[in-house]
Each structure stands twice: as structure tokens, then as C-alpha cells.
Scaffold this active site. Sequence first.
Site, PDB file in Angstrom:
ATOM      1  N   HIS A  28     -14.437   2.197   8.270  1.00  0.00           N
ATOM      2  CA  HIS A  28     -14.572   1.320   7.175  1.00  0.00           C
ATOM      3  C   HIS A  28     -13.901   0.177   7.414  1.00  0.00           C
ATOM      4  O   HIS A  28     -12.773  -0.291   7.141  1.00  0.00           O
ATOM      5  CB  HIS A  28     -13.982   1.802   5.853  1.00  0.00           C
ATOM      6  CG  HIS A  28     -14.809   3.077   5.166  1.00  0.00           C
ATOM      7  ND1 HIS A  28     -14.444   4.459   5.919  1.00  0.00           N
ATOM      8  CD2 HIS A  28     -15.637   3.389   4.311  1.00  0.00           C
ATOM      9  CE1 HIS A  28     -15.151   5.045   5.139  1.00  0.00           C
ATOM     10  NE2 HIS A  28     -15.819   4.802   4.069  1.00  0.00           N
ATOM     11  N   HIS A 261     -18.835  -2.411   4.475  1.00  0.00           N
ATOM     12  CA  HIS A 261     -17.788  -1.597   3.806  1.00  0.00           C
ATOM     13  C   HIS A 261     -17.574  -0.107   4.677  1.00  0.00           C
ATOM     14  O   HIS A 261     -16.538  -0.049   4.882  1.00  0.00           O
ATOM     15  CB  HIS A 261     -18.383  -1.000   2.357  1.00  0.00           C
ATOM     16  CG  HIS A 261     -17.442   0.055   1.820  1.00  0.00           C
ATOM     17  ND1 HIS A 261     -16.367   0.044   1.469  1.00  0.00           N
ATOM     18  CD2 HIS A 261     -17.650   1.514   1.788  1.00  0.00           C
ATOM     19  CE1 HIS A 261     -15.761   1.230   0.781  1.00  0.00           C
ATOM     20  NE2 HIS A 261     -16.738   2.125   1.244  1.00  0.00           N
ATOM     21  N   GLU A 408      -3.590  15.282 -17.560  1.00  0.00           N
ATOM     22  CA  GLU A 408      -3.531  16.311 -16.614  1.00  0.00           C
ATOM     23  C   GLU A 408      -3.472  15.710 -15.136  1.00  0.00           C
ATOM     24  O   GLU A 408      -2.773  16.311 -14.338  1.00  0.00           O
ATOM     25  CB  GLU A 408      -4.275  17.443 -16.761  1.00  0.00           C
ATOM     26  CG  GLU A 408      -4.050  18.095 -17.838  1.00  0.00           C
ATOM     27  CD  GLU A 408      -4.876  17.557 -19.355  1.00  0.00           C
ATOM     28  OE1 GLU A 408      -4.757  18.103 -20.354  1.00  0.00           O
ATOM     29  OE2 GLU A 408      -5.361  16.583 -19.014  1.00  0.00           O
ATOM     30  N   HIS A 470     -11.536  27.180 -24.688  1.00  0.00           N
ATOM     31  CA  HIS A 470     -10.023  26.909 -24.210  1.00  0.00           C
ATOM     32  C   HIS A 470      -9.794  28.408 -23.706  1.00  0.00           C
ATOM     33  O   HIS A 470      -8.468  28.589 -23.428  1.00  0.00           O
ATOM     34  CB  HIS A 470      -9.367  26.828 -25.247  1.00  0.00           C
ATOM     35  CG  HIS A 470      -9.313  25.552 -25.831  1.00  0.00           C
ATOM     36  ND1 HIS A 470     -10.360  24.469 -25.906  1.00  0.00           N
ATOM     37  CD2 HIS A 470      -8.159  24.307 -25.725  1.00  0.00           C
ATOM     38  CE1 HIS A 470      -9.784  23.342 -26.423  1.00  0.00           C
ATOM     39  NE2 HIS A 470      -8.734  23.215 -26.358  1.00  0.00           N
TER      40      HIS A 470
END
Length: 659
Positions: A28, A261, A408, A470
Site C-alpha cells: 500500500h 492506495h 465489548e 442471549h
Amino acid sequence: MNEKAISAVAASIRSLSMDAIQKANSGHPGLPLGAAELAAVLYGEIMKHNPADSKWADRDRFVLSAGHGSMLLYSILHLSGYDVSMDDIKSFRQVRSRCPGHPEYGMTDGVENTSGPLGQGVSMAVGMAVAESMLAARFNTPEHTVVNHYTYSLVGEGCLEEGVSSEACSLAGHLKLGKLIVFYDENRVSIDGPTDITFTEDIAKRYEAYGWQVLRGSMYNPTEIVRLAEEAKRCTGKPSLIMLKSVIGYGAPKQGTPDVHGAALGSDGVKAAKQTLGIPEAEDFYVFPEAYSYFAEKKSAFAQREADWQKEFDAWSAANPKLRAMWDAFHSDKPTAEVPDVQFQAADKMATRAAGGKMLNVMAARYGNLVGGSADLAGPNKTELKDADGVYSAENPLGRTIEFGIREFAMSAVCSGLRLHGGLRPFCATFLVFSDYLRPQLRVASLMKLPLIYIFTHDSIYVGEDGPTHQPVEMLTALRAIPGVHVLRPGDAQETAAAWEIAMESKDHPVCITLTRQDVQGYEKDDADWKAHIRSGAYIVKNGTDGTAAPDITILASGSEVSMAVEAAALVPEKNIRIVSVLDLKLFDGLPEAGQAKLIGGAARVIAAEAGISMEWRPYVTDRRDLFCIDRFGESGPAQKVAEDLGFTAQKLAELLRQ
């Protein structure tokens, strides 16, 4: 500042980056070409570091969050004097190279972290900044300062678009991490085109809303970059985002476009870029002599900064022997206090999350460097630290409890940063079902061989009324699938204590401790030396009704299913049934064939019992009908009613044993 020398360093970064990428025909070039001036002034003028000692404790940290631009980092590490040779540069992206495609922790001198997936690097930088403030509060005295450094990071559009960076940067603003300084390579180009096809928000306002100071400047004005960094340092109550306008692929024929890029420029493109940039074409991997001489002249100053710190550290050590002993313990993960173990009894009936909470507090009292917290679930996770200086904040940096909020992914990344910084042993916690939200970062933590501790409670369908969204069924398998990650699923309070001991002893891999919401009945262990044998991953809980003959059936069970197996076996007294608790299926799987055979004991039939999918257990059972697992999503209702509805009870297991 010697602007001519900085210009030579920037040009040399571009030269090395173009040629390394072209030689590899992979890489890159856009970022190294576009952000070379920043790297030059960062390593030459701004950062406190010593290339001769890349592990100096009070060095500034730099995290290249946009890790695809790795040649920027390798080039400046080489030029500034780190142990990165020209041969290393020339072997960019080759097998076993010290200059891999993305920076990898532990492989290249001066690389502070593995930053592959975008957004994770800057999130780890947040953790490093938290660590600096924690350790400064713990060890600095009115007379001596031994912790006083900054964390810098370079991000691109991709990092800022990824959700994990939003989570982490929101937390950083809340925590007022004034020693975190992030540079934004603002070229407004991504792989599919200009960023205005997807990314049109006001980034400055977003970060100001997070509680950051936002500064603006040009990537191509080194004097301005230095001034902005100094301004950022003066803002002690906020992290800083320095937005630097830039041109991706600066100097290349297709600069400012997605074409530069992520692919080599091609020989003609390299030639044209060198002509534009004034880089000699006759010699590949050309370095301007002024670049080497600039850093050669800096060498003594770099070393002096560390020497000055060492003098201060020695004086602090002499004046504060107890603090020095604590410092050494923190940095070697040694106990800082003698604390007795919790004495659980075999007959104890309790949720393993409750036992885990007791053990966590024992470990926190024993190890002063154990820090961490939960993703807004400290109560349900049982992870409240009782006597650990309160909650960490800008006002209370001594606090060892970190309130991560419902973040999280960032929680895991911050914990990685805490560990990478050095001196701290982090843990984090949430429900097992939410491990999917942080799993990509757990994977990177494992790549870095970080001994992080993850506490995952509510580990099965026995979550109950919250229902299938859950109730984790496939998460245990998903976690075990990550190379290097060890998943410990203890069956009762005593095994939970053993799991914590094993987790704290881990040195080179993450450990996940998965714990129950519901109470589980403890059990007597026939193996008198079970605490030693459990470290191999599994041990014999019950030999069977006849301890001398080979068992008719051996049940391999984990977690809450061990007590279920004990109950089920008692309902089938006519069979000689052995029960093996498999705390760590990965370790059990890695045992020699003879080791597994000894545990199974020559049984004619093997049954596996776990409240999760059966995939991993299939190699061990005699028949696929002997997989007492859950290969479907759960239901909503009281836990025991759900288990009955799914046919996952001791009575149903007993029926299977009788067949």
C-alpha cells in the site's frame, strides 16, 4: 528544527516505501507517500524514544492504526536507528520477513502492536494511554516522576469508519486521556473512491462531542505539525485529534486517487514519482545521506533522554524501596501480597460465576497489577472488585476497576493496549453470547500472544427467560476455533478456583473462563490429585461403579454438564460409568493418544455432554447418537423449563446411557 534534514527523511521514506512495495509487487504505497513528513517529525522531533532500547519503560508509544501503510513505519524505524536493516526492508512481505505486510508485535523492533484490521490499533492506543495514567498515579511521588509519556497513533478514514474506534474514542474522551494524541491522515480517499460516497459526517464535531480537542493542519508543514503536537500536550484534560490534510500517494502519477492506495505503482509509476519527488533513480532503495546523518546526530540525545530517566528511576528506587519492589512485581506479574485461597467444598452448590467472583477478588488482592472490568455487566458477571481503590477515572487514576460501558469490542482492544504497554495484567467480562462482539479483537490478542483473561458468564441455555438471542450455543466452539485461545469451562466451585489459577499462570495466550448463571451442584472427585491432572485439560471425576474394570461408558463433559453427568450416572447403577471433566477441550485434544485413552479407560462407548453445539466433540464419541449436545437455538422461559423442552436434563442423559 532542521527542515532540510526532515525533508530528506521524508523523501527517503518515500523512496524506501516505493521500492519495497514494487519489489514485493504487493503493498500500500498511498499512506507512506502521503504521510512521510509526519513520520519524519514524529520520530525526529516529537517523540521521546531511544532506538537503541525499544523497550525503555518510559518511552512514548506510537501505534500505526492504519497498518496497511506499514512501509511508512518500517522505513522510519530503519532510518532512525531501530534494529530494522536494509535487508529487512528489501524482504518486505516475504515469508518470515521482519517486515510483514502489516506490523506484527514481537516480529519487528520498535513495533508496539499488531494492527491489521482497521480501527483496532487506535483502540489499543487508548488502552496504552489508560495504562500510563494508572501507573503514573501508582508510582510517581512528589519528589520523583518515573512514568510520564505520551501515546501517539496515526489513523486514516478506514480506522475512523470502523465501529471499534468509535467505541474506544468515546471511552477515551470520557476518561479525559490527555496524553493520547491521534493524527488523522485526512486524504478523503478509500478503496472504492472518494470518501464522500459513504463518509460525509463532520468528523471534527463528532470527536468534539466525544470530549476530544480537535486541531487542524497540513501534512506537509513539519513546523506546524510540531506546533500542533505541543498544543495537544498542553490540553491535559482531553485527548487530541490532529487532522492533517494530505494527498494519498503524494508525488505518484495517480496521486489523490484510489489507484495508489493498495497496489504497487509499477516500474513506470515509481520512475515518474521519483522524478517528481527529486529522488535519484539510478539506485533502488536510495536514502539521502542527510537522513542518516540527521538521526546519527540525534543518537546521543535519544540515549540521553533514557539516561536521564534511568538516573531519576534509580533515585526514586533508593528513596522508595517498597514502591520499587511493587514496580518489579507489576512488570513480572508476580504477587504483591500473600492472600489465602478461597476454600470451596466439594458439596458446595453455587453458580460458577459466583465462585468466579470470589476468585477474582482473591487474585486482585494477591496481584496488585490485575485491573479490568465488565461491559456494563459487573453485577451479573460477578466481577466487582471489592478492595481495589475504586473505579478508574480522570479523578481517580488509582482505581483498578474500569467501567467499559456497553463496548465489548473496544473493551478487548483497551485490554490489549493495557497489556502491550507493560506493567498491568488486564481482565474483561461480559455474557458469553456477546463474545461475538469482541471476537475479532480476541483473535488479534491471540496473534500477539497476550495473556489476557476473558470472563464469560451466562454460558448456556440456562440463561432462561432472555431467550435464544442471549443463550449461547455455538460460542464455545467459535472461541476454541481461534488458534492460541484457551477456553476453560469449570464444572463446579472447586474447578472454578483451579481455572483461575491456570488463567493467572498463562504467559503467552488469552484465556477465556466461561461460567454459569445457574447454581450447579459440586461433586466429590475420585482422583485425589485432580488439581494437578486438571492442568492437562481433563481429569477423572468418577471412576465408575467398578474401579478395576474398564467402564461400560465414559462421559466426557464440561461445565454444568459434569454435575448433570454425575446425577445421570446415579440413575443408571446397572452400568459401570466413568465421568471425565473436560475443563479445556483444546488441551484435551492435544494430549497424546495414550493420554486420552487413559482418561477414557477403554470404555466400549463414549458420550460427550456439553450445552452447546456438537461439532468439536464428534471425534471422541462412539456414535453420533452419543452426542448429548444442543445443535439448535434455545427458547425463552424459565431455565429448567427450557432444558426440559429441549430434552437436556439428567433424566434424558440417563435414558441415553441405558440405550
